[in-house]
Write a protein that holds these residues in place. Sequence first.
Motif, PDB file in Angstrom:
ATOM      1  N   LYS A 105      -2.913 -24.000  53.415  1.00 36.20           N
ATOM      2  CA  LYS A 105      -2.035 -22.918  52.962  1.00 36.20           C
ATOM      3  C   LYS A 105      -0.613 -23.062  53.499  1.00 36.20           C
ATOM      4  N   LEU A 106      -0.401 -23.916  54.500  1.00 33.97           N
ATOM      5  CA  LEU A 106       0.940 -24.109  55.070  1.00 33.97           C
ATOM      6  C   LEU A 106       1.684 -25.292  54.456  1.00 33.97           C
ATOM      7  N   HIS A 107       0.996 -26.151  53.718  1.00 33.61           N
ATOM      8  CA  HIS A 107       1.604 -27.387  53.221  1.00 33.61           C
ATOM      9  C   HIS A 107       2.823 -27.151  52.329  1.00 33.61           C
ATOM     10  N   LEU A 110       6.165 -26.418  54.303  1.00 35.92           N
ATOM     11  CA  LEU A 110       6.400 -27.181  55.529  1.00 35.92           C
ATOM     12  C   LEU A 110       7.792 -27.788  55.611  1.00 35.92           C
ATOM     13  N   PHE A 111       8.374 -28.188  54.491  1.00 40.59           N
ATOM     14  CA  PHE A 111       9.680 -28.844  54.494  1.00 40.59           C
ATOM     15  C   PHE A 111      10.822 -27.874  54.204  1.00 40.59           C
ATOM     16  N   ASP A 112      10.532 -26.574  54.149  1.00 46.74           N
ATOM     17  CA  ASP A 112      11.562 -25.572  53.891  1.00 46.74           C
ATOM     18  C   ASP A 112      12.401 -25.310  55.138  1.00 46.74           C
ATOM     19  N   LYS A 113      13.659 -24.937  54.922  1.00 44.77           N
ATOM     20  CA  LYS A 113      14.548 -24.581  56.022  1.00 44.77           C
ATOM     21  C   LYS A 113      14.041 -23.298  56.679  1.00 44.77           C
ATOM     22  N   PHE A 114      13.963 -23.304  58.007  1.00 43.30           N
ATOM     23  CA  PHE A 114      13.439 -22.172  58.776  1.00 43.30           C
ATOM     24  C   PHE A 114      12.095 -21.720  58.220  1.00 43.30           C
ATOM     25  N   ASN A 115      11.234 -22.689  57.937  1.00 41.66           N
ATOM     26  CA  ASN A 115       9.972 -22.356  57.280  1.00 41.66           C
ATOM     27  C   ASN A 115       9.168 -21.357  58.103  1.00 41.66           C
ATOM     28  N   PRO A 116       8.493 -20.467  57.410  1.00 38.43           N
ATOM     29  CA  PRO A 116       7.725 -19.420  58.081  1.00 38.43           C
ATOM     30  C   PRO A 116       6.407 -19.932  58.657  1.00 38.43           C
ATOM     31  N   THR A 117       6.120 -21.205  58.475  1.00 38.92           N
ATOM     32  CA  THR A 117       4.844 -21.753  58.907  1.00 38.92           C
ATOM     33  C   THR A 117       4.877 -22.314  60.319  1.00 38.92           C
ATOM     34  N   ARG A 118       6.018 -22.232  60.977  1.00 38.11           N
ATOM     35  CA  ARG A 118       6.133 -22.866  62.289  1.00 38.11           C
ATOM     36  C   ARG A 118       5.126 -22.281  63.279  1.00 38.11           C
ATOM     37  N   ARG A 119       4.625 -23.201  64.139  1.00 41.28           N
ATOM     38  CA  ARG A 119       3.625 -22.814  65.129  1.00 41.28           C
ATOM     39  C   ARG A 119       3.969 -23.453  66.468  1.00 41.28           C
ATOM     40  N   VAL A 139      15.493 -38.436  54.578  1.00 40.31           N
ATOM     41  CA  VAL A 139      14.700 -39.344  53.737  1.00 40.31           C
ATOM     42  C   VAL A 139      15.272 -39.368  52.324  1.00 40.31           C
ATOM     43  N   GLU A 140      15.609 -38.214  51.784  1.00 40.65           N
ATOM     44  CA  GLU A 140      16.176 -38.158  50.434  1.00 40.65           C
ATOM     45  C   GLU A 140      17.546 -38.829  50.369  1.00 40.65           C
ATOM     46  N   LEU A 141      18.354 -38.728  51.428  1.00 46.51           N
ATOM     47  CA  LEU A 141      19.629 -39.454  51.470  1.00 46.51           C
ATOM     48  C   LEU A 141      19.408 -40.961  51.396  1.00 46.51           C
ATOM     49  N   HIS A 142      18.281 -41.409  51.900  1.00 43.58           N
ATOM     50  CA  HIS A 142      17.920 -42.822  51.841  1.00 43.58           C
ATOM     51  C   HIS A 142      17.305 -43.193  50.488  1.00 43.58           C
ATOM     52  N   GLY A 143      17.234 -42.228  49.566  1.00 40.93           N
ATOM     53  CA  GLY A 143      16.632 -42.482  48.266  1.00 40.93           C
ATOM     54  C   GLY A 143      15.114 -42.504  48.321  1.00 40.93           C
ATOM     55  N   GLY A 144      14.549 -41.899  49.363  1.00 40.82           N
ATOM     56  CA  GLY A 144      13.107 -41.940  49.559  1.00 40.82           C
ATOM     57  C   GLY A 144      12.419 -40.621  49.303  1.00 40.82           C
ATOM     58  N   HIS A 145      11.146 -40.611  49.635  1.00 43.09           N
ATOM     59  CA  HIS A 145      10.275 -39.465  49.399  1.00 43.09           C
ATOM     60  C   HIS A 145       9.377 -39.295  50.626  1.00 43.09           C
ATOM     61  N   ILE A 146       9.141 -38.054  51.057  1.00 40.69           N
ATOM     62  CA  ILE A 146       8.271 -37.766  52.189  1.00 40.69           C
ATOM     63  C   ILE A 146       7.214 -36.749  51.765  1.00 40.69           C
ATOM     64  N   TRP A 147       5.999 -36.952  52.231  1.00 38.94           N
ATOM     65  CA  TRP A 147       4.912 -36.004  51.964  1.00 38.94           C
ATOM     66  C   TRP A 147       3.868 -36.148  53.062  1.00 38.94           C
ATOM     67  N   LEU A 148       2.862 -35.306  53.008  1.00 35.38           N
ATOM     68  CA  LEU A 148       1.826 -35.339  54.028  1.00 35.38           C
ATOM     69  C   LEU A 148       0.446 -35.157  53.434  1.00 35.38           C
ATOM     70  N   GLU A 149      -0.535 -35.591  54.206  1.00 34.30           N
ATOM     71  CA  GLU A 149      -1.930 -35.292  53.954  1.00 34.30           C
ATOM     72  C   GLU A 149      -2.475 -34.772  55.269  1.00 34.30           C
ATOM     73  N   SER A 150      -3.164 -33.637  55.233  1.00 38.11           N
ATOM     74  CA  SER A 150      -3.683 -33.052  56.458  1.00 38.11           C
ATOM     75  C   SER A 150      -4.826 -32.114  56.145  1.00 38.11           C
ATOM     76  N   ARG A 151      -5.769 -32.101  57.049  1.00 35.74           N
ATOM     77  CA  ARG A 151      -6.852 -31.128  56.999  1.00 35.74           C
ATOM     78  C   ARG A 151      -7.002 -30.554  58.394  1.00 35.74           C
ATOM     79  N   GLU A 152      -7.187 -29.277  58.452  1.00 41.50           N
ATOM     80  CA  GLU A 152      -7.354 -28.614  59.732  1.00 41.50           C
ATOM     81  C   GLU A 152      -8.504 -29.270  60.501  1.00 41.50           C
TER      82      GLU A 152
END
Length: 163
Positions: A105-107, A110-119, A139-152
């Motif tokens: 539910k936090l994914h 996660l990449f938002d400014k001042f994201n409310p998911t911080r812990r 990463v985007e300035l480098h022309g790239g892409h960032i993402w994650l995979e995670s399970r609690e």
Amino acid sequence: MLYVGDLDENGLQKRPTDLPTYLAAQLNLHRLAAQEKGIALALDLAPEPKQVRLHPEKFGRVLDNLLHNALKFTPAGGTVTVGASEYEGKVRFTVQDTGVGIPGKLHNNLFDKFNPTRRAGLHGETTTGLGLFIAKQIVELHGGHIWLESREKHGTTFFIELA
């Protein structure tokens, strides 16, 4: 000396960077913190690629943030691994931990400014909620892409692809 012609379309001065040396140096910056927390650091490099064009200092901020977060959420006895390989003609970086994971539910935020998911981290470390936002921008300035995979309770892997 920097010339305007040395800058890419995003205003970055990218230069060929030797990945084994660069990534080993990034890990070394976190070695003491990892030792103090009882966490192993590992480097997993595929035979290719050996070089990538990037802005070493700016991209270093991305890796610093991801490594810092991985150490913050990995318990003693865990492992944090940084990797790089070639995937479909791009360089794919990974920062993988055996930590507590991130609830699904936090994914989305996660990449938002001042994201409310911080812990807070496992040892009470605080956060501003800006690190992953800044990492994504770089990463985007480098022309790239960032993402994650995670399970609690099963760790987290961040992926970055650069062309």
